[in-house]
Motif scaffolding. Structure first.
Motif, PDB file in Angstrom:
ATOM      1  N   UNK A 120     -52.870  47.877 -68.316  1.00 23.13           N
ATOM      2  CA  UNK A 120     -53.082  48.184 -66.903  1.00 23.13           C
ATOM      3  C   UNK A 120     -53.078  46.939 -66.012  1.00 23.13           C
ATOM      4  N   UNK A 121     -53.091  45.761 -66.627  1.00 19.41           N
ATOM      5  CA  UNK A 121     -53.113  44.521 -65.842  1.00 19.41           C
ATOM      6  C   UNK A 121     -51.762  44.201 -65.210  1.00 19.41           C
ATOM      7  N   UNK A 122     -50.717  44.873 -65.609  1.00 21.08           N
ATOM      8  CA  UNK A 122     -49.390  44.586 -65.055  1.00 21.08           C
ATOM      9  C   UNK A 122     -49.405  44.734 -63.537  1.00 21.08           C
ATOM     10  N   UNK A 123     -48.975  43.667 -62.845  1.00 23.36           N
ATOM     11  CA  UNK A 123     -48.931  43.689 -61.389  1.00 23.36           C
ATOM     12  C   UNK A 123     -50.273  43.461 -60.709  1.00 23.36           C
ATOM     13  N   UNK A 124     -51.311  43.208 -61.498  1.00 27.25           N
ATOM     14  CA  UNK A 124     -52.656  43.046 -60.927  1.00 27.25           C
ATOM     15  C   UNK A 124     -52.988  41.572 -60.699  1.00 27.25           C
ATOM     16  N   UNK A 125     -54.048  41.349 -59.907  1.00 28.10           N
ATOM     17  CA  UNK A 125     -54.551  40.007 -59.627  1.00 28.10           C
ATOM     18  C   UNK A 125     -55.679  39.667 -60.607  1.00 28.10           C
ATOM     19  N   UNK A 126     -55.589  38.480 -61.207  1.00 22.66           N
ATOM     20  CA  UNK A 126     -56.614  38.031 -62.156  1.00 22.66           C
ATOM     21  C   UNK A 126     -57.198  36.709 -61.676  1.00 22.66           C
ATOM     22  N   UNK A 127     -58.509  36.679 -61.490  1.00 23.05           N
ATOM     23  CA  UNK A 127     -59.176  35.476 -61.030  1.00 23.05           C
ATOM     24  C   UNK A 127     -59.504  34.545 -62.185  1.00 23.05           C
ATOM     25  N   UNK A 128     -59.462  33.241 -61.919  1.00 23.78           N
ATOM     26  CA  UNK A 128     -59.846  32.252 -62.929  1.00 23.78           C
ATOM     27  C   UNK A 128     -60.466  31.057 -62.218  1.00 23.78           C
ATOM     28  N   UNK A 129     -61.089  30.178 -62.998  1.00 20.32           N
ATOM     29  CA  UNK A 129     -61.692  28.985 -62.400  1.00 20.32           C
ATOM     30  C   UNK A 129     -61.261  27.693 -63.072  1.00 20.32           C
ATOM     31  N   UNK A 130     -60.754  27.765 -64.316  1.00 18.47           N
ATOM     32  CA  UNK A 130     -60.339  26.559 -65.043  1.00 18.47           C
ATOM     33  C   UNK A 130     -58.916  26.747 -65.523  1.00 18.47           C
ATOM     34  N   UNK A 131     -57.997  25.936 -64.993  1.00 13.50           N
ATOM     35  CA  UNK A 131     -56.604  26.029 -65.408  1.00 13.50           C
ATOM     36  C   UNK A 131     -56.443  25.452 -66.810  1.00 13.50           C
ATOM     37  N   UNK A 132     -55.355  25.807 -67.466  1.00 13.14           N
ATOM     38  CA  UNK A 132     -55.081  25.255 -68.791  1.00 13.14           C
ATOM     39  C   UNK A 132     -55.486  26.203 -69.883  1.00 13.14           C
ATOM     40  N   UNK A 133     -56.684  25.989 -70.427  1.00  9.73           N
ATOM     41  CA  UNK A 133     -57.140  26.820 -71.541  1.00  9.73           C
ATOM     42  C   UNK A 133     -57.222  28.285 -71.134  1.00  9.73           C
ATOM     43  N   UNK A 134     -57.753  28.556 -69.944  1.00 11.81           N
ATOM     44  CA  UNK A 134     -57.913  29.950 -69.533  1.00 11.81           C
ATOM     45  C   UNK A 134     -56.560  30.654 -69.439  1.00 11.81           C
TER      46      UNK A 134
END
Length: 311
Positions: A120-134
């Protein structure tokens, strides 16, 4: 008798040997993740081990490994996934102990929201705070459903994970901790649900570890530190309510509903053998990062971690 009295008098007059000074940098502000450290201090286990431990919360969570690498702190609480990247960058760091022996990271969504399964994540917005590993973690999770990072929109929410999710700014967040963000949402009247990274194709890992500079570390002193936190972890596992009272009694700001709920979700995850090393776990995660293209080569475990329990 006179000789015995004289000896006793001399012993009484002799100054006690000073404890060894040790500086420990936490990964963040004091929270239930640090239970064994605070409880070891409160129960006098550090003092029994001949240690005077200065516990410092950083202004910036990226500072502690740098401080250890620069020789300005003896130990730091850090994250296994980040350690692999730091070693690849040439930082003089090694894992010397484990604090939290399971992943805490999860992909967090609203319980009754539009994302009920990974597809269901297709086309959705996903928040993150640390680039790279996440991003590597997220890519692995999406791959389980035949998706890639190009199928979602990534949004940097600057540590505001659960607020961004609850406000509808994003449909999911990666990097949320199952022992904190879920409880934070519940307290605020919003039900969240975690997709646990280790159940979604990611190799399991130690969330929180202790790192030291192998070029300058005092192995004996660190062994004593780990022995003290081991005793504290075992006390907590045997007496979790007493452990909570000791921990929360160290600061007024810890005595709230969020920290109490987080404690209940955290204490079963404390390592009761903090010095012990699962080499296979580090080898598998190193291979995962290499396959994800985050590191140029997979280093041997001996470059990343040390088993002080076997020394």
């Amino acid at each position: 008798m006179k000789h015995l009295l004289t000896t006793a008098a001399l012993l009484a007059a002799a100054p006690a040997l000073a404890n060894d000074q040790m500086t420990l940098m936490l990964d963040w502000f004091v929270n239930p993740d640090h239970g064994p450290i605070l409880v070891a201090e409160e129960l006098g286990y550090f003092a029994e081990a001949g240690l005077d431990v200065e516990i410092i919360a950083p202004a910036d969570p990226s500072d502690p490994p740098k401080m250890v690498a620069a020789g300005r702190a003896d130990l730091a609480v850090a994250y296994q996934p980040q350690l692999h990247l730091q070693v690849a960058e040439g930082m003089p760091l090694k894992r010397v102990g484990t604090l939290i022996a399971t992943p805490l990271n999860c992909l967090l969504v609203m319980q009754d929201g539009p994302v009920q399964e990974i597809a269901d994540l297709k086309g959705k917005k996903i928040g993150f705070s640390v680039a790279g590993v996440e991003e590597a973690v997220l890519g692995q999770i999406l791959g389980q459903a035949g998706l890639g990072l190009g199928d979602v929109e990534l949004v940097n929410v600057n540590w505001s994970l659960s607020p961004a999710l609850m406000a509808g700014q994003v449909d999911a967040v990666i990097g949320a901790y199952r022992n904190f963000e879920l409880n934070q949402m519940e307290i605020e009247g919003a039900d969240g649900r975690c997709f646990y990274v280790e159940e979604e194709g990611l190799p399991t890992y130690d969330e929180l570890i202790y790192v030291a500079n192998p070029e300058t570390m005092d192995a004996g002193m660190i062994q004593r530190f780990l022995g003290a936190t081991e005793k504290a972890a075992q006390f907590i596992v045997n007496h979790p309510e007493d452990g909570w009272k000791l921990f929360s009694g160290t600061a007024k700001e810890l005595q709230d509903e969020l920290n109490e709920k987080a404690w209940a979700d955290t204490w079963p995850r404390f390592s009761v053998t903090p010095a012990g090393l699962d080499a296979g776990r580090y080898k598998r995660f190193e291979a995962f990062l290499h396959e994800a293209g985050l590191i140029a080569e997979a280093k041997p475990v001996s470059d990343i971690a040390i088993d002080l329990g076997a020394e």
